[in-house]
Structure formats: structure tokens, C-alpha cells
Write an enzyme that holds these catalytic residues in place. Structure first.
Site, PDB file in Angstrom:
ATOM      1  N   PRO A  72       0.814  -1.222   0.000  1.00 36.65           N
ATOM      2  CA  PRO A  72       0.000   0.000   0.000  1.00 36.65           C
ATOM      3  C   PRO A  72       0.842   1.263   0.000  1.00 36.65           C
ATOM      4  CG  PRO A  72       0.124  -0.923   2.201  1.00 36.65           C
ATOM      5  CD  PRO A  72       0.872  -1.879   1.309  1.00 36.65           C
ATOM      6  N   ASP A  74      -1.976   2.868   2.570  1.00 33.56           N
ATOM      7  CA  ASP A  74      -1.342   2.986   3.858  1.00 33.56           C
ATOM      8  C   ASP A  74      -1.714   4.369   4.378  1.00 33.56           C
ATOM      9  OD1 ASP A  74       0.184   2.120   5.910  1.00 33.56           O
ATOM     10  OD2 ASP A  74       2.106   2.518   4.959  1.00 33.56           O
ATOM     11  N   TRP A 100       4.290   0.379  10.129  1.00 34.59           N
ATOM     12  CA  TRP A 100       4.779  -0.755   9.340  1.00 34.59           C
ATOM     13  C   TRP A 100       4.115  -2.049   9.793  1.00 34.59           C
ATOM     14  CZ3 TRP A 100       7.944   0.009   5.218  1.00 34.59           C
ATOM     15  CH2 TRP A 100       8.553   1.259   5.127  1.00 34.59           C
ATOM     16  N   GLN A 131      12.113  -1.400   0.469  1.00 33.45           N
ATOM     17  CA  GLN A 131      11.146  -2.182   1.233  1.00 33.45           C
ATOM     18  C   GLN A 131      11.739  -3.485   1.756  1.00 33.45           C
ATOM     19  OE1 GLN A 131       8.322  -1.120   2.211  1.00 33.45           O
ATOM     20  NE2 GLN A 131       8.302   0.750   1.008  1.00 33.45           N
ATOM     21  N   TRP A 147       8.556  -3.301   4.177  1.00 33.39           N
ATOM     22  CA  TRP A 147       7.356  -4.136   4.005  1.00 33.39           C
ATOM     23  C   TRP A 147       7.692  -5.610   3.805  1.00 33.39           C
ATOM     24  CZ3 TRP A 147       4.361  -5.736  -0.680  1.00 33.39           C
ATOM     25  CH2 TRP A 147       3.059  -6.110  -0.351  1.00 33.39           C
ATOM     26  N   LYS A 168      20.683  10.623  -6.373  1.00 28.87           N
ATOM     27  CA  LYS A 168      19.322  10.442  -5.895  1.00 28.87           C
ATOM     28  C   LYS A 168      18.463  11.618  -6.359  1.00 28.87           C
ATOM     29  CE  LYS A 168      18.154   7.836  -1.823  1.00 28.87           C
ATOM     30  NZ  LYS A 168      18.157   7.733  -0.373  1.00 28.87           N
ATOM     31  N   LYS A 228      13.798  16.983  -4.410  1.00 25.57           N
ATOM     32  CA  LYS A 228      13.277  18.306  -4.720  1.00 25.57           C
ATOM     33  C   LYS A 228      14.387  19.354  -4.636  1.00 25.57           C
ATOM     34  CE  LYS A 228       8.485  17.973  -3.352  1.00 25.57           C
ATOM     35  NZ  LYS A 228       7.647  18.082  -2.153  1.00 25.57           N
TER      36      LYS A 228
END
Ligand SMILES: [Zn+2]
Ligand SMILES: [Zn+2]
Length: 1015
Positions: free
Chosen positions: A41, A80, A545, A583, A587, A620, A623
Site C-alpha cells: 500500500p 497505507d 509498518w 522495502q 514491508w 538520488k 526536490k
């Protein structure tokens, strides 16, 4: 007309929506076995980025593929919705700075804002999901804040508690002072950064040996006021040395590890030489000889300040002496806890845990010099203070990895706190065993990043001192100093009740419960069944989590509803999950953790862990750097298919992707456009021509077509080989190589060879039968390709399938046509028509062609210039007797004849002599090519008839006059003459322009004027 893929995709999206193709594709498989997919999610309080695009296309491709293989693939979306990320956004929006601000604002109001905020970008998510062609059931998603979902999470917590694996403890844990909450180790793993900061070596003077100092090294000066002991490893070697005249260090005796001393040998030697420093080793001993010695504290509080033994002390870094601040180090806390047990029995003073820092990460008033200051800000001041007082031995800039809060980027502190834990260490063996059964892609993660994680596993700090989350369903008795209590240490009733369902809580409290969130749930109390006191909920919520890791069960409200989905393994475990590499300890871990805690085994069979999407320099995206790529921009410009194809082919899914727009453009131009052009070729030459024989029975599913043509046989053989290869690879989740197989087939086999060598049969067939054979073959190839490519590039596949198959259906009414390629079955290879012998021979022919074209290029002779002969070394190639293949070669390299012989220098030998007759043919070819180009520029259709006028040098005029009939035959030209006077001359800008297009070219260095007009 310019081709606009994004527009075409819009049309197909509309078609899918209108006809409910996704729903139909699931319904069509209702009775078959399920292929289980879990959607990890996302949180919709942020806009999706290009890395979400990556994950979504890798999820989609497998689900589509398995559907075509006959499985039913439910794809329940999920959201989520809890946790720090959400709270943080709301805090920012409301201008709240800390927990006090939130509580002043009101928890009820704050949580309401959180609940709204999680949907802020929902429509963006849905829009991107749809546009990229990710089929997901977004109408019935699981939402982690819904009561049903929370109830399952409570049920899971209760099971864990019943198994004795939930406990509360005073432990040193990673703690975010800004968010005011502890974090679990998997959260900490998300936020490491490499930083440089000052590390110091500090002097601790021994009480009974004034002028002798033990040296300890630390990267966290702010922990020094909380120091209560110094730890040495009893087994390793230490030594005492004296320093005199050493630059920058005051004279004295110092104690450090043998290794540390030896590390500085070179430096010591230099300083002896340059400054006359005198360094002498006075004594050598083991660590245990130091244990028990007292030292003068740097910042005195009430503590024993002694040297203690610590097996964890290593000599890898520093002096082999660890300054112990039990409130701020895990090892420190453990060693002091054990030591204090001993102290109690020996009746010696215990070591205190000096919590010198408050929950906001600021020094308490007891630390007078820096009271109220954030500890990290105080570091330089502490160093300065030590320097002034002559207690600093050395200072260096030290680079290391330090954890930051994964949400708010504040440096984490290791901080002693009471928290709730799940005893993961107790199920470690089972976790490792379950991990063995998981197919990891890339495979090295199983033992590497993930396996190592399980090996070093810690208990799960599961509680958060926050507001917007699943409330921890633990109620405890408020009774303190109850009268029945006779045991000295027992200060309260200690009754704890963990609630596992809404009904259970309603029964105990006698209240109807409709809202499970704070603050409402905090008000629900009931009577203690042990002492009659009041049971109240603990204030904490659960790590978000834990929510997402519970989704296999909570998405179906297990065990309160549809129990079979889990118990009968209909929707458990997942056959496939896929998310970003971040993840792995997120997750992917929490899924495994919760499933293992419940005794359900591994929750997924195959997992693809995707590499990071970085900018093209490998940085990476962020912004602040301004290098973020907008996924809508990419899809809008190049289309979803090109974007998908980029991700499938650029490198292995687990590798980092250095994203560059150029590469997406490349996938568009290289694969998508070539594929599209093959279809356009078919559409132009095969589909439009209606011949009376077209209603012949052809079953395209039966690849055993008996075309007499060698090229047809060859492409069908290659096609079957392709189906076989792609199927094998997709079954192994080898997406990259499956995609590359398709790409190579489309470009090399279909476009550059089959279509190229079949042009004549389509454009100028000798008879209807010849066209029909060619058209049927191409239709079959394109239809099969549309199915093979459907999971990869669902839009172009759909478009080609629909157009090609409508032709097919006219050919054979008995073939049931599906509405969409995505309702089709995956093609099956017919191994019997894979003709390896033929493929080898064709490969040889293509090799000969390539070599011959090289020789042409070397001699500087254009391909349009016919040559008389090509000699081939006959021992080397086995195609000597194959007339059809030789014809192919002759055509392709433009020679009159091919001869074989043993006496040839290389493998092939091209006769490069151009006779006048060959030159004439060359001129004609060039003129024909020019006329064809002019037709294209003028936008004529293939069936349009034209007239041509020319005027050149005498040499050229003669050739063209002589070959009028040849040109008329070769092209759709009705009228081909030398210009005859002013009638056809263009008057610049005048109204009497007669030609549509005219131009002047150079052939063989001579001028030629050409003009065409539609008639
Ligand atoms: Zn934080
Ligand atoms: Zn009680």
C-alpha cells in the site's frame, strides 16, 4: 500524419473502461486456480514519482501474464494511511512544531486532519495507475485506518501477546527527538546517512595515580555528562606510556590498547625526530588488570566511576576503552543492568542510569552548562570545554554512517525509554527457515541484505508515542500500591488485558464502540478483574509498518470474515509481490515477521526487489536538487508503452536505473516504432487488398501453416521458438531477457529480414495466391506478437491485435474473436514446426549478405547499383542447392548471379566491376527510388496513379527514354516522358503550376530534373 502514441493510448484506455476489459479478464478465469498478488500500500499524502511508475509496471506485467496463462489474479488495491509520514505533513501544514503543540491543538482535531490528508493525492495516484496501464482493483481497496482493518491488527497483537511475545521494557532505542517517539530498527535502516563529525579522545585521570589518564574515544561528546563507568575488554592487551614534549598534548602517563598505540607508531617516530618528543612504554597488562580502578569523572554526579569489564569492547576503533553512558547506548545499558544485579548481592553501590537529556533531545537543567540546548548542537561546546580544562587528548574529523529519522531527517538519539516490544529474537529461527522458501529476485538479497538483516535481528520496538495510528490494544490496571500487595517490589496490580476484537472491548466496557482511534479509544475503560481497579489503555499507537505487514490478513478482515481465503489458502500466501529495494527491510520484512509470528509460514513465494531510480548522473532524485522527473511528463510525451518498455529492458529489475529521458525515447524509437511500422506495413499492403479468395479457412491458432515459401516457413519457425523462449523466461520471472527476445525478433527477424525480403510479395505480388500466403503469415506473426507483448506493452498490443484479428476473422469465421488481446490465452509453441535446420541455413544466408554488403561499402558502391556476380566458398556454407535462399541473397545484395567455388580468398567475393549495362540499371534504380520518395512527400496513396516528367543530360535522357516500359511496369506510373516544352514548366509563384512536386537531383554526377503529378 504524425503518430501520437499517447493519444492512441487514451483511446484504448477509454475502450478498456467502457467494455470493462479488466473486470472481464478476471471473471473469465473465475473457475481456475488463483494466482495471488499483494499490492504494497502506498500513502496517498504525497504525489507519486517516477520510482512508483517503476514498481507499478513490474507489478502489472506479471499479473497480466499470469492472467493470460489462465490464472485468476485478483488485484486488490490498498492504502497505507497511518503513521508518522501523515502526522508530519499535517504538522507542517498547521504550523505545529512538537507534540505539545499537537495536544494544545487537540488530538481529535489533529487526527481528523490526518484522516483527510491521506487522500490529498488519491486522484493523482489513480490517474497515474490508470495511465501507465496498471490494472488494479481500485474500487474495493483495503484502507489501514478502517475499523475492520484495525480489528484484524488488534487480533494479531492479541495472538502475539498470548504467545508471550509482547512485552514492555526499559531499553535504549533509536529515538527521534523531534517526533518524540521511538523507532523500530527497520525504520532506522531506512535513514542512514554518511556524515563527518568530530570524534574525541578524552582523558580520565585515575584517582590513585594522579597524572595517569585512561584514554577513551567517542563520537558523541554529548553523552559524556551521563558517563558512569569505563569499560575495557578483560582479555585484550593494554599498555601505559609516558609522553614528554609531544606537540599538542600535555605531558603525562596514558593508558590505551596495545593496538591503538601501535597504530600511531609512525606518527610517534616523526614527532620524536622533529620535536624531540619522548615517548616511553612504562607498563604492559591485560584489560582485567584495570577493572575496579576508580577515575575522576569529567562531569561529576553521584556514581561509582569505576573501570568495568565488557566483553563487547573491541579494539577495531578507538582506544579499546568505551565510556559507558547507560542511558544512551544499548551495550552500555545491558552491561550496567547485569552489573547492578551483582552490586545488589554484594551490597555495593549501583551504577545509576543518568538520563541527562529530556524527550526533546535537550539537556536537562542538571547539566548546568548546556541546559536546554539540543545535544547535537552542544557537541562543539563540550569539546571546547574539555579542551580548556586540559581533558582532551585528541580530536579528529570522523566519517561514519549515522541514522536519521526516515521522515523528518532529525538525527536520531539512542535513548533509554520504556517501550513495547515484540520478541522477534524468539522466532528468529522460523524467520530464517521461512526466508529459505522465498524466491528472491535478485537472488543475492536472500542471503545478503535480507538474510543478514534476519541474522542480526532485534526485537521489534512496536509502540509509538504518537497520535494517528492503530491504537495499541493494551489496557492496564491503574491500581498502585494496592493493599493486597505484600511483595516489596510489587508496586501495582500489574494486570494487563490485550483486546483482540471490538466485541470483546464492548463486552468489557459495556459501551458501543464505533471509533477506534485516539482520543476516543483512550476514554474506554473497564473494571480490573483482579483487583476491581480501573483498566485504562496505554497511550501508545502502533508502528505503521505493523499495519502494512498485516495486510494479507487485514485486507480481508480475517478471521472475522471470509476465513477460507486464508485458511484454505485461496488468497494466502502471495505468489508474487514487488516493490522498491527500500522495502527489503520495510514491508518485505514486516510481512514475513507477522506471518511468521502467527505461524502461517512465508507470506510470499516470489518477490522482486526493484533498484532505485536515480538521475542520469547516478544521483538520488530530490526536490532540493531539482532533478525529479515528473512521470506524467514522460508518459505524456513518449506514451505508457515506451515508458514500460524502458523499465523492462534497461537492466535487471534489481539494478539501479540511471533514468534519462533519452533512454525512454530510445525504447520508443527502437522497439515500439519498429513494431508499429510492421503493423502499418501489414495494414497498408495486406489488409486493404481484397481478393475473392480471401474467405479461405485459416486457423491462426494452428501454426502448422503450409506456406510453400521459405521465408514464411522460416518466420513461423522463429515465431514458435520465440513463444517457447518467452514463456520459459516469464515463468522464471526473467522479464528483461523475455523482453529482449521479443525486441530482437521484431527488429532483426520480422522487420529487417522477413518484411524486407517479402516486400515484393506484398507490393507487387505475381498473383492473388502469393499475396494471400504472405498476408496470412504476417497476420499470424503479428497476432501472436500482440499476445506475447500484451503484458509488456498492453496498448500497442491491443491496437495491433484488434486490427489484425479483424482481418483474421474475415478469413475464417469459425475463429472466435476476443474483444481484447487481454482476454486471450497465452500462445503455445508448436515445437514440431521449429525447423532448426532451416534457421541455421537462413542464418548462413544472412551472414553471407552481411559480408557482401561490407564489401560493397568498402568498394563505395551503393546497394542500388546492380553487380554481376557474387562468389561463395562452397565448403563453408551448406546452402548451395537451396534455390530459394540463393534468390533471397541475390535480391538482397543486388547481384545477377551467385556462384560457388572452392578457390575464393575469403568466404565471399563480390565482382565489383560496373559494366555500362549495369550502370544503366543502377541509374534506373536510383530514379525509381527518387520518384517513390516524391510520392511519399506528396502524400499519395499507394493506389494513386501518377505521371512523371524528366529532363537531364543527354546520357540520362537516353537511358530513361530507352527504359520507359520498365519504369511503367515497376511503379504505378501511367505516363513517363521527357518534358516537352514550356507546358510543364513551373512558373515561379504563378497560378499555372502543373506539377505537384518537382526537384533536381544528381545521378552519376549529372543533373536530372524530375516532376510528378497525380492523375
Ligand atoms: Zn522524526
Ligand atoms: Zn488490578
Amino acid at each position: 500524419m504524425k503518430l501520437d502514441f499517447p493519444k492512441l493510448e487514451q483511446k484504448i484506455l477509454k475502450f478498456w473502461k467502457k467494455e470493462k476489459i479488466f473486470e472481464k479478464s478476471i471473471k473469465a478465469r473465475a473457475k481456475k486456480r488463483d494466482f495471488v498478488f499483494y499490492e504494497g500500500p502506498p500513502t496517498a499524502n504525497g504525489k507519486p514519482g517516477i520510482h512508483h511508475l517503476e514498481a507499478r509496471v513490474f507489478k502489472d506485467i506479471i499479473c497480466r501474464y499470469k492472467t493470460m496463462r489462465g490464472f485468476r489474479v485478483l488485484r486488490k488495491a490498498g492504502w497505507d494511511t497511518h503513521g508518522l509520514p501523515v502526522e508530519l505533513e499535517v504538522e507542517k501544514k498547521l504550523g505545529l512544531k512538537n507534540k505539545k503543540d499537537i495536544e494544545k491543538f487537540g488530538i481529535a482535531k489533529f487526527n481528523k486532519k490526518c484522516k483527510e490528508s491521506v487522500w490529498q493525492y488519491k486522484s493523482d495516484w489513480e490517474d497515474l495507475t490508470e495511465k501507465i496501464g496498471y490494472w488494479l482493483d481500485m474500487k474495493d481497496p483495503y484502507i489501514t485506518y478502517e475499523s475492520n482493518y484495525i480489528e484484524t491488527v488488534w487480533w494479531i497483537i492479541k495472538r502475539i501477546f498470548k504467545n508471550g511475545l509482547l512485552y514492555q521494557d526499559y531499553k535504549v532505542i533509536p529515538y527521534c527527538p523531534r517526533c518524540g517517539t521511538s523507532l523500530s530498527s527497520h525504520e532506522v535502516a531506512q535513514g542512514y546517512k554518511t556524515i563527518k563529525e568530530n570524534a574525541v579522545t578524552v582523558k580520565f585521570e585515575l584517582v590513585d595515580e594522579p597524572g595517569t589518564y585512561i584514554l577513551a574515544w567517542t563520537t558523541t561528546p554529548w553523552t559524556l555528562p551521563a558517563n558512569v563507568a569505563l569499560a575495557v575488554n578483560p582479555e585484550i592487551d593494554y599498555l601505559k606510556f609516558s609522553l614528554k614534549n609531544y606537540p599538542g598534548i600535555s605531558d603525562g602517563n596514558y593508558i590505551t590498547s596495545k593496538k591503538d598505540f601501535e597504530d600511531y607508531k609512525e606518527e610517534i617516530g616523526k614527532n620524536k625526530f622533529r620535536y624531540g618528543a619522548i615517548v616511553k612504554i612504562i607498563d604492559k597488562f591485560k584489560g582485567k588488570d584495570l577493572v575496579g580502578k576508580e577515575y575522576k569523572p569529567l562531569y561529576p554526579f553521584d556514581a561509582p566511576y569505576k573501570v568495568i569489564a565488557g566483553g563487547f569492547v573491541s579494539i577495531e576503533e578507538g582506544t579499546g576503552v568505551v565510556h559507558i553512558a547507560p542511558a544512551f547506548g544499548e551495550d552500555d545499558m545491558n552491561v550496567i543492568k547485569m552489573l547492578n544485579v551483582k552490586c545488589q548481592t554484594l551490597n555495593e553501590p549501583e551504577f545509576p542510569i543518568l538520563l541527562t537529556v529530556n524527550e526533546e533531545g535537550k539537556f536537562k537543567k542538571e547539566v548546568k552548562k548546556w541546559a536546554g540546548m539540543f545535544v547535537k548542537d552542544a557537541d562543539p561546546l563540550i569539546i571546547e570545554d574539555l579542551k580548556k580544562r586540559g581533558l582532551l587528548f585528541g580530536e579528529e574529523l570522523y566519517e561514519h554512517d549515522y541514522p536519521f529519522c526516515w521522515r523528518c531527517k532529525t538525527p536520531l538519539l539512542y535513548y533509554a525509554k520504556k517501550s513495547w516490544f515484540i520478541r522477534m529474537t524468539e522466532v528468529k529461527k522460523r524467520l530464517i527457515k521461512n526466508n529459505q522458501k522465498i524466491n528472491w529476485i535478485p537472488s543475492y538479497l536472500k542471503k545478503g541484505r535480507f538474510g543478514q538483516w534476519l541474522k542480526d535481528l532485534k526485537d521489534w520496538a512496536v509502540s509509538r508515542e504518537r497520535y494517528w495510528g492503530t491504537p495499541l490494544p493494551v489496557w492496564f490496571c491503574q491500581t498502585v500500591n494496592s493493599q493486597q500487595s505484600k511483595v516489596k517490589s510489587q508496586k501495582s496490580c500489574d494486570n494487563i488485558v490485550v483486546i483482540g476484537s471490538i466485541r470483546e472491548l464492548e463486552k468489557l466496557s459495556g459501551k458501543k464502540i464505533s471509533e477506534l482511534h485516539r482520543p476516543y479509544i483512550d476514554e474506554i475503560t473497564f473494571k480490573c478483574d483482579k483487583c476491581g481497579g480501573l483498566m485504562k489503555r496505554v497511550p501508545e499507537v502502533i508502528d505503521c509498518w505493523f499495519d502494512s505487514g498485516s495486510m494479507p490478513f487485514a485486507q480481508y478482515h480475517y478471521p472475522f470474515k471470509d476465513k477460507d481465503l486464508i485458511d484454505k489458502k485461496n488468497q494466502f500466501p502471495a505468489d508474487y509481490i514487488c516493490e522498491g529495494v527500500d522495502q527489503t527491510r520495510g514491508w518485505f520484512y514486516t510481512l514475513l515477521a507477522i506471518s511468521t509470528l502467527l505461524g502461517f509460514g512465508p507470506p510470499y513465494k516470489t518477490v522482486i526487489s526493484l533498484g532505485h531510480v536515480l538521475d542520469k548522473q547516478g544521483e538520488k532524485m530530490s526536490k532540493s536538487k531539482g532533478n525529479i522527473v515528473d512521470p506524467w511528463y514522460i508518459i505524456g510525451k513518449y506514451g505508457a508503452d515506451a515508458s514500460r518498455w524502458y523499465f523492462y529492458t534497461v537492466n535487471q529489475p534489481g539494478d539501479s536505473k540511471l533514468f534519462s529521458e533519452r533512454d525512454v525515447e530510445k525504447s520508443l524509437k527502437k522497439f515500439i516504432l519498429t513494431f508499429w511500422n510492421c503493423f502499418i506495413f501489414y495494414n497498408t499492403y495486406a489488409k486493404l487488398r481484397k481478393t475473392p479468395q480471401q474467405n479461405i479457412n485459416v486457423n491462426p491458432r494452428n501454426y502448422q501453416r503450409k506456406s510453400a515459401t521459405l521465408l514464411d516457413k522460416w518466420i513461423i519457425s522463429r515465431l514458435n521458438g520465440l513463444v517457447e523462449k518467452v514463456t520459459q523466461k516469464m515463468d522464471k520471472y526473467d522479464i528483461v531477457f523475455a523482453a529482449r527476445d521479443i525486441e530482437n525478433f521484431v527488429i532483426d527477424d520480422l522487420s529487417l529480414w522477413y518484411i524486407r525480403r517479402s516486400r515484393k510479395r506484398f507490393q507487387k505480388p505475381r498473383n492473388a495466391q502469393e499475396l494471400k500466403e504472405a498476408a496470412k503469415t504476417l497476420a499470424l506473426v503479428l497476432e501472436t506478437l500482440s499476445k506475447l507483448s500484451a503484458p509488456f506493452t498492453p496498448f500497442i498490443a491491443e491496437n495491433i491485435y484488434k486490427n489484425v484479428s479483424s482481418f483474421k476473422c474475415r478469413l475464417a469465421q469459425q475463429v472466435s474473436k476476443k474483444m481484447s488481446v487481454h482476454l486471450e490465452d497465452w500462445p503455445k509453441a508448436n515445437k514440431n514446426i521449429i525447423d532448426k535446420g532451416l534457421e541455421t541455413k537462413m542464418e548462413q544466408a544472412r551472414k553471407i549478405v552481411a559480408m557482401t554488403l561490407n564489401q560493397r561499402a568498402e568498394a563505395g558502391i551503393k546497394i542500388r547499383q546492380p553487380l554481376s556476380s557474387l562468389k561463395i566458398k562452397d565448403l563453408r556454407f551448406k546452402i548451395k542447392g537451396d534455390k530459394e535462399l540463393l534468390e533471397l541473397i541475390k535480391d538482397e545484395v543486388n547481384v545477377r548471379e551467385v556462384v560457388f567455388g572452392p578457390k575464393i580468398k575469403g568466404d565471399v567475393e563480390l565482382d565489383t566491376e560496373i559494366t555500362p549495362e549495369l550502370k544503366e540499371k543502377g541509374v534506373l534504380r536510383e530514379v525509381i527510388r527518387q520518384i517513390q520518395q516524391m510520392r511519399k512527400t506528396a502524400g499519395y496513396k499507394p493506389k494513386d496513379k501518377i505521371m512523371v516528367r524528366y529532363e537531364g543530360t543527354e546520357f540520362l535522357n537516353k537511358i530513361l527514354n530507352r527504359n520507359k516500359n520498365f519504369v511503367l511496369r515497376e511503379m504505378k506510373v501511367e505516363d513517363f516522358c521527357q518534358k516537352d516544352g514550356a507546358l510543364y514548366r513551373t512558373v515561379q509563384g504563378g497560378a499555372d503550376q502543373v506539377f505537384d512536386i518537382e526537384k533536381e537531383i544528381k545521378i552519376e554526377g549529372q543533373k536530372l530534373w524530375l516532376a510528378i503529378k497525380k492523375i
